[in-house]
Design a protein around this motif. Structure first.
Motif, PDB file in Angstrom:
ATOM      1  N   LEU A 131       4.651  15.711  53.823  1.00 49.31           N
ATOM      2  CA  LEU A 131       3.821  15.231  54.927  1.00 49.31           C
ATOM      3  C   LEU A 131       2.385  14.968  54.490  1.00 49.31           C
ATOM      4  CD1 LEU A 131       5.025  17.451  57.910  1.00 49.31           C
ATOM      5  CD2 LEU A 131       5.793  15.175  57.232  1.00 49.31           C
ATOM      6  N   LEU A 132       1.867  15.783  53.557  1.00 44.55           N
ATOM      7  CA  LEU A 132       0.496  15.564  53.091  1.00 44.55           C
ATOM      8  C   LEU A 132       0.329  14.210  52.402  1.00 44.55           C
ATOM      9  CD1 LEU A 132      -2.388  16.398  52.573  1.00 44.55           C
ATOM     10  CD2 LEU A 132      -1.609  17.746  50.611  1.00 44.55           C
ATOM     11  N   PRO A 133       1.205  13.817  51.446  1.00 44.47           N
ATOM     12  CA  PRO A 133       1.065  12.472  50.861  1.00 44.47           C
ATOM     13  C   PRO A 133       1.206  11.356  51.893  1.00 44.47           C
ATOM     14  CG  PRO A 133       2.452  13.840  49.470  1.00 44.47           C
ATOM     15  CD  PRO A 133       2.224  14.609  50.734  1.00 44.47           C
ATOM     16  N   VAL A 134       2.141  11.519  52.843  1.00 45.51           N
ATOM     17  CA  VAL A 134       2.301  10.497  53.888  1.00 45.51           C
ATOM     18  C   VAL A 134       1.037  10.402  54.734  1.00 45.51           C
ATOM     19  CG1 VAL A 134       3.588   9.874  55.956  1.00 45.51           C
ATOM     20  CG2 VAL A 134       4.808  10.703  53.952  1.00 45.51           C
ATOM     21  N   ASN A 255      -8.619   6.638  45.288  1.00 47.04           N
ATOM     22  CA  ASN A 255      -7.164   6.730  45.373  1.00 47.04           C
ATOM     23  C   ASN A 255      -6.754   8.195  45.505  1.00 47.04           C
ATOM     24  OD1 ASN A 255      -6.737   3.939  45.072  1.00 47.04           O
ATOM     25  ND2 ASN A 255      -6.914   4.101  42.847  1.00 47.04           N
ATOM     26  N   PRO A 256      -5.586   8.440  46.100  1.00 46.00           N
ATOM     27  CA  PRO A 256      -5.140   9.828  46.247  1.00 46.00           C
ATOM     28  C   PRO A 256      -5.067  10.543  44.902  1.00 46.00           C
ATOM     29  CG  PRO A 256      -3.783   8.338  47.563  1.00 46.00           C
ATOM     30  CD  PRO A 256      -4.664   7.477  46.713  1.00 46.00           C
ATOM     31  N   GLY A 257      -5.593  11.763  44.854  1.00 49.14           N
ATOM     32  CA  GLY A 257      -5.541  12.556  43.641  1.00 49.14           C
ATOM     33  C   GLY A 257      -4.286  13.399  43.606  1.00 49.14           C
ATOM     34  N   PRO A 258      -4.157  14.279  42.617  1.00 46.65           N
ATOM     35  CA  PRO A 258      -2.940  15.097  42.495  1.00 46.65           C
ATOM     36  C   PRO A 258      -2.710  16.004  43.700  1.00 46.65           C
ATOM     37  CG  PRO A 258      -4.659  15.847  40.999  1.00 46.65           C
ATOM     38  CD  PRO A 258      -5.110  14.530  41.545  1.00 46.65           C
ATOM     39  N   ARG A 259      -3.783  16.420  44.359  1.00 48.27           N
ATOM     40  CA  ARG A 259      -3.631  17.302  45.514  1.00 48.27           C
ATOM     41  C   ARG A 259      -2.980  16.585  46.688  1.00 48.27           C
ATOM     42  NH1 ARG A 259      -8.818  20.731  46.923  1.00 48.27           N
ATOM     43  NH2 ARG A 259      -8.414  21.199  44.735  1.00 48.27           N
ATOM     44  N   GLU A 260      -3.201  15.265  46.794  1.00 41.40           N
ATOM     45  CA  GLU A 260      -2.662  14.496  47.912  1.00 41.40           C
ATOM     46  C   GLU A 260      -1.338  13.809  47.564  1.00 41.40           C
ATOM     47  OE1 GLU A 260      -5.807  13.884  46.757  1.00 41.40           O
ATOM     48  OE2 GLU A 260      -6.915  15.116  48.209  1.00 41.40           O
ATOM     49  N   PRO A 264       6.849  15.323  42.590  1.00 40.26           N
ATOM     50  CA  PRO A 264       7.479  14.421  41.602  1.00 40.26           C
ATOM     51  C   PRO A 264       6.515  13.387  41.055  1.00 40.26           C
ATOM     52  CG  PRO A 264       8.923  14.723  43.494  1.00 40.26           C
ATOM     53  CD  PRO A 264       7.599  15.333  43.856  1.00 40.26           C
ATOM     54  N   ASP A 265       5.636  12.848  41.920  1.00 40.06           N
ATOM     55  CA  ASP A 265       4.656  11.866  41.449  1.00 40.06           C
ATOM     56  C   ASP A 265       3.648  12.511  40.499  1.00 40.06           C
ATOM     57  OD1 ASP A 265       5.847   9.869  42.929  1.00 40.06           O
ATOM     58  OD2 ASP A 265       4.552  10.173  44.677  1.00 40.06           O
ATOM     59  N   VAL A 266       3.211  13.717  40.823  1.00 36.78           N
ATOM     60  CA  VAL A 266       2.279  14.417  39.942  1.00 36.78           C
ATOM     61  C   VAL A 266       2.943  14.721  38.609  1.00 36.78           C
ATOM     62  CG1 VAL A 266       0.898  16.516  39.645  1.00 36.78           C
ATOM     63  CG2 VAL A 266       1.008  15.410  41.877  1.00 36.78           C
ATOM     64  N   TYR A 267       4.212  15.124  38.654  1.00 35.07           N
ATOM     65  CA  TYR A 267       4.940  15.448  37.414  1.00 35.07           C
ATOM     66  C   TYR A 267       5.070  14.212  36.522  1.00 35.07           C
ATOM     67  CZ  TYR A 267       8.638  17.201  34.362  1.00 35.07           C
ATOM     68  OH  TYR A 267       9.373  17.575  33.269  1.00 35.07           O
ATOM     69  N   ARG A 268       5.371  13.064  37.118  1.00 35.53           N
ATOM     70  CA  ARG A 268       5.493  11.840  36.326  1.00 35.53           C
ATOM     71  C   ARG A 268       4.151  11.457  35.696  1.00 35.53           C
ATOM     72  NH1 ARG A 268       9.234  10.258  40.445  1.00 35.53           N
ATOM     73  NH2 ARG A 268       7.515   9.433  41.702  1.00 35.53           N
ATOM     74  N   THR A 269       3.080  11.623  36.453  1.00 39.42           N
ATOM     75  CA  THR A 269       1.754  11.316  35.909  1.00 39.42           C
ATOM     76  C   THR A 269       1.407  12.257  34.759  1.00 39.42           C
ATOM     77  OG1 THR A 269       1.036  10.554  38.099  1.00 39.42           O
ATOM     78  CG2 THR A 269      -0.670  11.022  36.486  1.00 39.42           C
ATOM     79  N   ILE A 270       1.768  13.532  34.897  1.00 32.76           N
ATOM     80  CA  ILE A 270       1.516  14.502  33.829  1.00 32.76           C
ATOM     81  C   ILE A 270       2.256  14.098  32.563  1.00 32.76           C
ATOM     82  CG2 ILE A 270       1.969  16.871  33.100  1.00 32.76           C
ATOM     83  CD1 ILE A 270       1.318  17.760  35.927  1.00 32.76           C
ATOM     84  N   LYS A 271       3.502  13.667  32.696  1.00 30.59           N
ATOM     85  CA  LYS A 271       4.282  13.251  31.532  1.00 30.59           C
ATOM     86  C   LYS A 271       3.640  12.042  30.849  1.00 30.59           C
ATOM     87  CE  LYS A 271       7.330  16.397  31.461  1.00 30.59           C
ATOM     88  NZ  LYS A 271       7.300  17.368  30.332  1.00 30.59           N
ATOM     89  N   GLU A 272       3.135  11.101  31.649  1.00 32.44           N
ATOM     90  CA  GLU A 272       2.449   9.946  31.070  1.00 32.44           C
ATOM     91  C   GLU A 272       1.181  10.366  30.338  1.00 32.44           C
ATOM     92  OE1 GLU A 272       1.771   7.381  34.347  1.00 32.44           O
ATOM     93  OE2 GLU A 272       3.903   6.870  34.635  1.00 32.44           O
ATOM     94  N   LYS A 273       0.427  11.288  30.924  1.00 34.80           N
ATOM     95  CA  LYS A 273      -0.782  11.777  30.275  1.00 34.80           C
ATOM     96  C   LYS A 273      -0.454  12.565  29.014  1.00 34.80           C
ATOM     97  CE  LYS A 273      -3.839  12.040  34.321  1.00 34.80           C
ATOM     98  NZ  LYS A 273      -4.967  11.304  33.717  1.00 34.80           N
ATOM     99  N   GLU A 274       0.652  13.298  29.023  1.00 36.48           N
ATOM    100  CA  GLU A 274       1.051  14.056  27.839  1.00 36.48           C
ATOM    101  C   GLU A 274       1.408  13.127  26.687  1.00 36.48           C
ATOM    102  OE1 GLU A 274       4.163  16.600  29.181  1.00 36.48           O
ATOM    103  OE2 GLU A 274       2.800  18.279  29.588  1.00 36.48           O
ATOM    104  N   VAL A 275       2.012  11.985  26.991  1.00 33.06           N
ATOM    105  CA  VAL A 275       2.334  11.018  25.932  1.00 33.06           C
ATOM    106  C   VAL A 275       1.053  10.521  25.268  1.00 33.06           C
ATOM    107  CG1 VAL A 275       3.288   8.730  25.479  1.00 33.06           C
ATOM    108  CG2 VAL A 275       4.529  10.316  26.957  1.00 33.06           C
TER     109      VAL A 275
END
Length: 431
Positions: A131-134, A255-260, A264-275
């Motif tokens: 509900l928070l992201p929505v 733009n919405p940050g990780p808190r918003e 799953p979206d935060v996890y995907r972004t973390i994986k991209e940053k880890e690469v």
């Protein structure tokens, strides 16, 4: 001889009685934290927007879309205080003693609230993760629409606003009139232009075309070219019209940050940053290996030289290469942005699922309040809430500054609360 069969004991009435008392205390606690975390903050926002003659319907929608974040954070703390108030009231009214005299164990007395705590953990996580992201998406969409309808919402007195390719610094703003307006812009070649105006007015006639238009009076125009350093071009004019595309204004909204975002979206972004982070680590490793190869090569060349003058020049070169190699090994590749995203990811789980440690701690503590059970429980709950929030803030700060493992820093408060509650619970049931 007759055989008497004992019917299994039913605890349904007891469970319903405890659950009813808990929900009443939880509701009171939830309203308290709702006002603390939400009303004060949102009324300030609403007052700021209402002062700019924004329709009341927009304000109410913005408040509604902000609800999920406050509800998600209020659930765990209301669960803690509600549990303390429930069992504090039972203890002060000697109902716990009556239950024990009836042969009801502490495990039975605690079971209904434990199950509710687990349910509330998942419910709080759902609100926070879905509900928070929505709500954030709808909030941003509505705010963009509001700016299109009323662009001066973004312009405040004595403020600095960053847009797509320009910066606007305002003096006193009254309605659509602005005193002492400064506009700083850059072109595609990074050449800077500064426009100073004694007065400015917002022209509404171009809003339908998607343009925010300023009518400037008594302007000073200052230009500088990057390729010609030290050369400037000045010009003055009595009037000027300066336009900004409304899409540039709305694109400046954060733009919405990780808190918003959802987990799953935060996890995907973390994986991209880890690469990208691993690529930097590999580049640093390859640089260190190259320096080590240069160091070894210079050492071989020095030993192969027969001319004393040439040999004497190598120690300085070897020392410089050695120092560069040691500096390369000592320098750690760190990504603060990646660390913050990991902290936010673990916080998305640690706060909602703190309901379980809270009820485990609140149950034995509530049993110790013999007098004024509800009021004492409420006070203890507030103290634990402040303590828990302080540990979260300290853990987050420590994680950002020292790059401690994000999972440990964000879950440590829950671990401490759970461990303390578990020890107190074991001690209580063994009495």
């Amino acid at each position: 001889m007759k055989t008497i069969l004992k019917r299994p004991r039913s605890y349904q009435t007891l469970y319903l009685y405890i659950a009813k008392e808990f929900f009443l205390s939880f509701f009171v606690s939830f309203l308290f934290f709702f006002f603390i975390f939400f009303i004060n903050q949102l009324l300030l926002l609403a007052e700021d927007i209402l002062s700019k003659q924004v329709p009341f319907s927009y304000v109410m929608k913005l408040i509604f879309y902000s609800l999920p974040s406050i509800i998600a954070i209020s659930f765990p703390f209301a669960t803690l205080v509600g549990t303390l108030m429930t069992y504090g009231r039972f203890s002060s009214d000697n109902e716990i003693l009556a239950m024990k005299c009836s042969g009801i164990t502490y495990n039975r007395i605690f079971l209904p609230v434990l199950l509710i705590g687990i349910l509330f953990s998942f419910l709080s996580f759902f609100v926070n993760d879905y509900l928070l992201p929505v709500g954030t998406i709808n909030f941003t969409r509505l705010y963009r629409e509001m700016i299109f309808r009323n662009p001066e919402v973004e312009l405040e007195s004595y403020s600095i606003k960053y847009f797509q390719d320009s910066i606007i610094i305002t003096g006193q703003v009254e309605g659509k009139d602005i005193d002492n307006l400064i506009i700083i812009e850059k072109d595609k070649e990074a050449n800077r232009r500064i426009i100073l105006a004694d007065e400015a007015r917002i022209n509404d006639s171009f809003e339908d075309a998607g343009v925010l238009s300023f009518e400037l009076d008594r302007i000073l125009d200052h230009k500088s070219e990057k390729r010609n350093r030290g050369e400037f071009l000045y010009s003055e004019a009595e009037g000027m019209v300066y336009n900004i595309l409304l899409k540039d204004i709305t694109s400046s909204i954060r733009n919405p940050g990780p808190r918003e975002m959802s987990s799953p979206d935060v996890y995907r972004t973390i994986k991209e940053k880890e690469v990208r982070f691993n690529e930097k680590v590999n580049q640093r490793r390859m640089k260190s290996l190259a320096l080590m190869g240069n160091l070894y090569g210079d050492w071989l060349l020095m030993n192969q030289q027969s001319n004393p003058r040439e040999v004497m020049s190598y120690p300085v070169k070897l020392e410089n290469t050695r120092q560069q190699y040691q500096d390369s090994l000592a320098a750690e590749v760190q990504d603060r942005s990646l660390q913050i995203w990991k902290l936010e990811f673990h916080q998305k789980f640690s706060i909602p699922f703190s309901c379980l440690p809270f009820v485990l701690l609140a149950f034995p503590l509530g049993l110790y309040t013999k007098r004024s059970g509800k009021s004492v429980g409420f006070g203890i709950g507030l103290f634990i809430t402040i303590l828990y929030w302080g540990m979260l803030v300290a853990g987050r700060t420590l994680g950002i500054r020292t790059f401690y493992p994000p999972a440990l820093t964000m879950w440590l408060p829950n671990i401490l609360i759970f461990s303390t509650g578990f020890i107190l619970y074991l001690f209580r049931i063994k009495k």
